[in-house]
Write an enzyme that holds these catalytic residues in place. Structure first.
Site, mmCIF file in Angstrom:
data_model
loop_
_atom_site.group_PDB
_atom_site.id
_atom_site.type_symbol
_atom_site.label_atom_id
_atom_site.label_comp_id
_atom_site.label_asym_id
_atom_site.label_seq_id
_atom_site.Cartn_x
_atom_site.Cartn_y
_atom_site.Cartn_z
ATOM 1 C CG ASP A 69 -1.889 -1.134 1.257
ATOM 2 O OD1 ASP A 69 -2.219 -1.655 0.174
ATOM 3 O OD2 ASP A 69 -2.327 -1.519 2.354
ATOM 4 C CE1 TYR A 128 3.822 -6.246 3.659
ATOM 5 C CE2 TYR A 128 3.102 -8.532 3.495
ATOM 6 C CZ TYR A 128 3.248 -7.264 2.933
ATOM 7 O OH TYR A 128 2.830 -7.041 1.641
#
Length: 281
Positions: A69, A128
């Site tokens: 994002d 992540y």
């Protein structure tokens, strides 16, 4: 979830006369509107493609392991491109690109591969990491790279939540509106919080999550919710009920993009094979 249920398309052979080049990319996401090329905003993939055109004098499409994002960083995004050029060796692309790319995008390595590799469809796991610092410990070098909080909540309670996330779950509760995936089930191999020390000697609160794939803003929703719930001393049993409810309105806040990093992509079919054996034995 069995790997046979991932429903990935079959790989297609390379067209005659094309080479496939694999690259590992790091980037400062705060300067871009995500990885994926867009019509109305600057993206990481777009800048790489423009730079490749300068080098190769041909249009090139760069395929990433997945999207990040706007504002999200990457330590090791993986991508590939198919090119007709035969002059430049695969391992030389990193050096050639880094001479022309802006300093906030770096090619860590490059190599020649073949049609059995696909940056997206042969991915086996994505990792992540999210980083917090106390507001009183923030330095001038942390801006847009680390999220800040007044105080760290209970590490023990955070890890009780994190442990509940491991396994196969429907993550509808922690999926932002706009996600178009037909299935909300994801396999989570690793999920844990820990305290670290940064290069300035200050404490970092980090969260690591590794899974087969992630839904839209899922990691940021999980992180922000766990931090909010731990601050309120929400019992882990209630967190499990919230996860199982598949009710987005019961999630907590969504963490900011600046603390999130795409940390690692695994293409090793054996690395997390134990998970499938345990879940489906």
């Amino acid at each position: 979830m069995a790997r046979s249920d991932w429903k990935r398309p079959d790989l297609e052979p390379l067209d005659p006369g094309l080479r496939r080049i694999r690259m590992t990319v790091s980037y400062h996401g705060s300067h871009y509107s995500g990885w994926q090329k867009q019509s109305n905003a600057k993206s990481v993939a777009e800048i790489i493609e423009q730079t490749l055109k300068q080098i190769l004098d041909e249009e090139v499409q760069v395929v990433g392991s997945g999207r990040t994002d706007s504002g999200v960083h990457a330590l090791a995004q993986v991508c590939h491109m198919d090119i007709a050029n035969t002059r430049i060796k695969g391992e030389k692309f990193a050096l050639a690109l880094n001479r022309l790319l802006p300093a906030d995008i770096r090619i860590l390595d490059s190599c020649e591969t073949d049609g059995t590799f696909h940056a997206r469809y042969t991915t086996m796991a994505r990792t992540y990491r999210y980083y917090y610092k106390r507001e009183c410990d923030m330095t001038a070098f942390d801006d847009k790279l680390v999220a800040k909080v007044k105080q760290f909540p209970s590490l023990e309670l955070l890890n009780e939540y994190a442990c509940s996330i491991r396994g196969t779950h429907d993550f509808t509760t922690f999926t932002a509106s706009g996600d178009l995936c037909p299935s909300r089930f994801r396999d989570i191999y690793e999920s844990y919080w820990r305290l670290e020390i940064d290069r300035f000697g200050k404490e970092l609160l980090s969260y690591t999550i590794c899974g087969n794939a992630f839904l839209y803003k899922m990691v940021r929703s999980l992180v922000g919710s766990m931090m909010e719930f731990a601050t309120k001393d929400l019992p882990v049993e209630e967190f499990r009920h919230i996860l199982a409810s598949k009710d987005r309105s019961r999630s907590g806040r969504t963490a900011s993009a600046c603390g999130l990093y795409l940390y690692r992509i695994s293409y090793d079919v054996d690395e997390y094979a134990w998970f499938e054996e345990e879940e489906h034995e």
